[in-house]
Scaffold this active site. Structure first.
Site, PDB file in Angstrom:
ATOM      1  N   GLU A  27       0.827  -1.201   0.000  1.00  0.00           N
ATOM      2  CA  GLU A  27       0.000   0.000   0.000  1.00  0.00           C
ATOM      3  C   GLU A  27       0.869   1.261   0.000  1.00  0.00           C
ATOM      4  O   GLU A  27       1.895   1.309   0.679  1.00  0.00           O
ATOM      5  CB  GLU A  27      -0.841  -0.028   1.286  1.00  0.00           C
ATOM      6  CG  GLU A  27      -1.771   1.115   1.492  1.00  0.00           C
ATOM      7  CD  GLU A  27      -2.404   1.104   2.880  1.00  0.00           C
ATOM      8  OE1 GLU A  27      -1.708   0.760   3.863  1.00  0.00           O
ATOM      9  OE2 GLU A  27      -3.589   1.421   2.987  1.00  0.00           O
ATOM     10  N   HIS A  29       2.513   4.652   0.970  1.00  0.00           N
ATOM     11  CA  HIS A  29       2.791   5.297   2.254  1.00  0.00           C
ATOM     12  C   HIS A  29       3.500   6.629   2.021  1.00  0.00           C
ATOM     13  O   HIS A  29       4.567   6.893   2.594  1.00  0.00           O
ATOM     14  CB  HIS A  29       3.622   4.391   3.158  1.00  0.00           C
ATOM     15  CG  HIS A  29       2.797   3.367   3.892  1.00  0.00           C
ATOM     16  ND1 HIS A  29       2.311   2.245   3.301  1.00  0.00           N
ATOM     17  CD2 HIS A  29       2.337   3.336   5.175  1.00  0.00           C
ATOM     18  CE1 HIS A  29       1.603   1.550   4.186  1.00  0.00           C
ATOM     19  NE2 HIS A  29       1.597   2.190   5.327  1.00  0.00           N
ATOM     20  N   ASP A  38       3.696  -1.749   5.916  1.00  0.00           N
ATOM     21  CA  ASP A  38       2.811  -2.532   6.786  1.00  0.00           C
ATOM     22  C   ASP A  38       3.277  -3.979   6.950  1.00  0.00           C
ATOM     23  O   ASP A  38       2.748  -4.721   7.781  1.00  0.00           O
ATOM     24  CB  ASP A  38       1.372  -2.505   6.249  1.00  0.00           C
ATOM     25  CG  ASP A  38       0.752  -1.123   6.384  1.00  0.00           C
ATOM     26  OD1 ASP A  38       1.390  -0.224   6.961  1.00  0.00           O
ATOM     27  OD2 ASP A  38      -0.381  -0.937   5.890  1.00  0.00           O
ATOM     28  N   HIS A 113      -1.703  -3.545   9.347  1.00  0.00           N
ATOM     29  CA  HIS A 113      -2.532  -2.809   8.358  1.00  0.00           C
ATOM     30  C   HIS A 113      -3.959  -2.730   8.887  1.00  0.00           C
ATOM     31  O   HIS A 113      -4.637  -3.745   9.057  1.00  0.00           O
ATOM     32  CB  HIS A 113      -2.464  -3.572   7.024  1.00  0.00           C
ATOM     33  CG  HIS A 113      -3.314  -3.025   5.935  1.00  0.00           C
ATOM     34  ND1 HIS A 113      -3.131  -1.771   5.402  1.00  0.00           N
ATOM     35  CD2 HIS A 113      -4.367  -3.568   5.250  1.00  0.00           C
ATOM     36  CE1 HIS A 113      -4.025  -1.576   4.425  1.00  0.00           C
ATOM     37  NE2 HIS A 113      -4.792  -2.648   4.329  1.00  0.00           N
ATOM     38  N   GLU A 115      -6.909  -2.147   7.917  1.00  0.00           N
ATOM     39  CA  GLU A 115      -8.083  -2.741   7.275  1.00  0.00           C
ATOM     40  C   GLU A 115      -8.149  -4.269   7.399  1.00  0.00           C
ATOM     41  O   GLU A 115      -9.153  -4.873   7.028  1.00  0.00           O
ATOM     42  CB  GLU A 115      -8.111  -2.347   5.783  1.00  0.00           C
ATOM     43  CG  GLU A 115      -8.413  -0.872   5.533  1.00  0.00           C
ATOM     44  CD  GLU A 115      -7.187   0.043   5.620  1.00  0.00           C
ATOM     45  OE1 GLU A 115      -6.148  -0.382   6.183  1.00  0.00           O
ATOM     46  OE2 GLU A 115      -7.258   1.178   5.132  1.00  0.00           O
ATOM     47  N   HIS A 166      -1.725   7.467   9.220  1.00  0.00           N
ATOM     48  CA  HIS A 166      -1.127   6.725   8.107  1.00  0.00           C
ATOM     49  C   HIS A 166       0.050   7.478   7.460  1.00  0.00           C
ATOM     50  O   HIS A 166      -0.075   8.637   7.080  1.00  0.00           O
ATOM     51  CB  HIS A 166      -2.184   6.447   7.046  1.00  0.00           C
ATOM     52  CG  HIS A 166      -1.680   5.662   5.888  1.00  0.00           C
ATOM     53  ND1 HIS A 166      -1.549   4.285   5.921  1.00  0.00           N
ATOM     54  CD2 HIS A 166      -1.233   6.051   4.686  1.00  0.00           C
ATOM     55  CE1 HIS A 166      -1.056   3.876   4.779  1.00  0.00           C
ATOM     56  NE2 HIS A 166      -0.849   4.924   4.002  1.00  0.00           N
ATOM     57  N   GLU A 171       4.489   5.597  11.737  1.00  0.00           N
ATOM     58  CA  GLU A 171       5.069   4.700  10.730  1.00  0.00           C
ATOM     59  C   GLU A 171       6.416   5.222  10.223  1.00  0.00           C
ATOM     60  O   GLU A 171       7.355   4.446  10.014  1.00  0.00           O
ATOM     61  CB  GLU A 171       4.094   4.496   9.570  1.00  0.00           C
ATOM     62  CG  GLU A 171       2.920   3.606   9.971  1.00  0.00           C
ATOM     63  CD  GLU A 171       1.963   3.311   8.836  1.00  0.00           C
ATOM     64  OE1 GLU A 171       1.515   2.158   8.732  1.00  0.00           O
ATOM     65  OE2 GLU A 171       1.631   4.232   8.059  1.00  0.00           O
TER      66      GLU A 171
END
Ligand SMILES: [Zn+2]
Length: 246
Positions: A27, A29, A38, A113, A115, A166, A171
């Site tokens: 994904e 970032h 992630d 992650h 989701e 995010h 992160e």
């Protein structure tokens, strides 16, 4: 402790201890972090915890459930590649079933992650219908960061909530700590969407996703903050596993 480096002879003993499965995603970032953030974060945390627990870390799941606009930027960024919920459930379920067949009984699903959570829960629920004597913990690393540390790390920037974090302070800091060579420090930005509605819109309108893919203030990240986060999260994982899976 990494299952992928073990022989079958070593694996057959290690599998009887704590088995950790990192759950990741592929994904976007932001312009400064790689697509596998992630995966890297839960994998490295899993290694740190496994060292103290004498656990075994399975190869991570490198893809995750569909990125959502207000927690990951959504599906429109180049690279973001996601699984259908059903695929993810069965991927996790197949790994749990086969590991159980080899003697695995105590599992930690370590999620990186946002989701993925509901699908990991569903996989575990289906697994337990067959594997009556298995015990599992599912945890997302951000959920076990203490309020005290949140106050400290977000003292200057203000804490926006974990979904909005995010590609931002947490992160970026953890990546600066774990794999600084993969962080494009000259590309770190602060960003924000024009609005963050408390409901989902399909297809997602452009104004709910920041153009950079960074959902908050990444410039407040640092390697020192990453180290504080990594150390506290590792300690908490070790404590939780000892408490719940002993
Ligand atoms: Zn992420």
């Amino acid at each position: 402790m990494l299952a992928e480096h073990m022989t079958w002879v070593e694996y057959q003993e290690a599998v009887k201890k704590i088995v950790i499965l990192p759950l990741g995603a592929f994904e976007q970032h932001g312009p400064h972090l790689p697509l596998n953030v992630d995966v890297v974060i839960p994998s490295r945390l899993a290694e740190c915890a496994a060292e103290q627990l004498e656990g075994m870390v399975l190869p991570a799941i490198n893809y995750g459930y569909k990125s959502q606009p207000t927690s990951g930027g959504g599906p429109l960024f180049p690279g973001t590649t996601s699984l259908d919920g059903e695929t993810l459930i069965h991927l996790i379920l197949d790994i749990l079933r086969d590991t159980y067949r080899h003697g695995g009984r105590k599992f930690l699903l370590l999620n990186g992650h946002y989701e993925n959570m509901a699908f990991a829960t569903e996989a575990v629920d289906l697994f337990l219908r067959e594997a009556k004597d298995a015990r599992l913990v599912i945890l997302a690393w951000w959920d076990i960061v203490s309020e005290k540390l949140v106050k400290e790390i977000w003292a200057e920037a203000g804490f926006p909530g974990w979904d909005t974090e995010h590609a931002s302070i947490a992160e970026t800091s953890l990546m600066l700590y774990f794999t600084p060579e993969h962080v494009r420090v000259d590309k770190i930005v602060d960003d924000q969407s024009e609005r963050t509605p408390p409901y989902a819109i399909f297809p997602p309108p452009a104004d709910i996703v920041p153009k950079s893919g960074v959902l908050y203030k990444a410039t407040y990240a640092s390697q020192a903050k990453g180290e504080m986060l990594a150390k506290e999260i590792t300690e908490s994982i070790v404590r939780i596993v000892r408490q719940e899976l002993a």
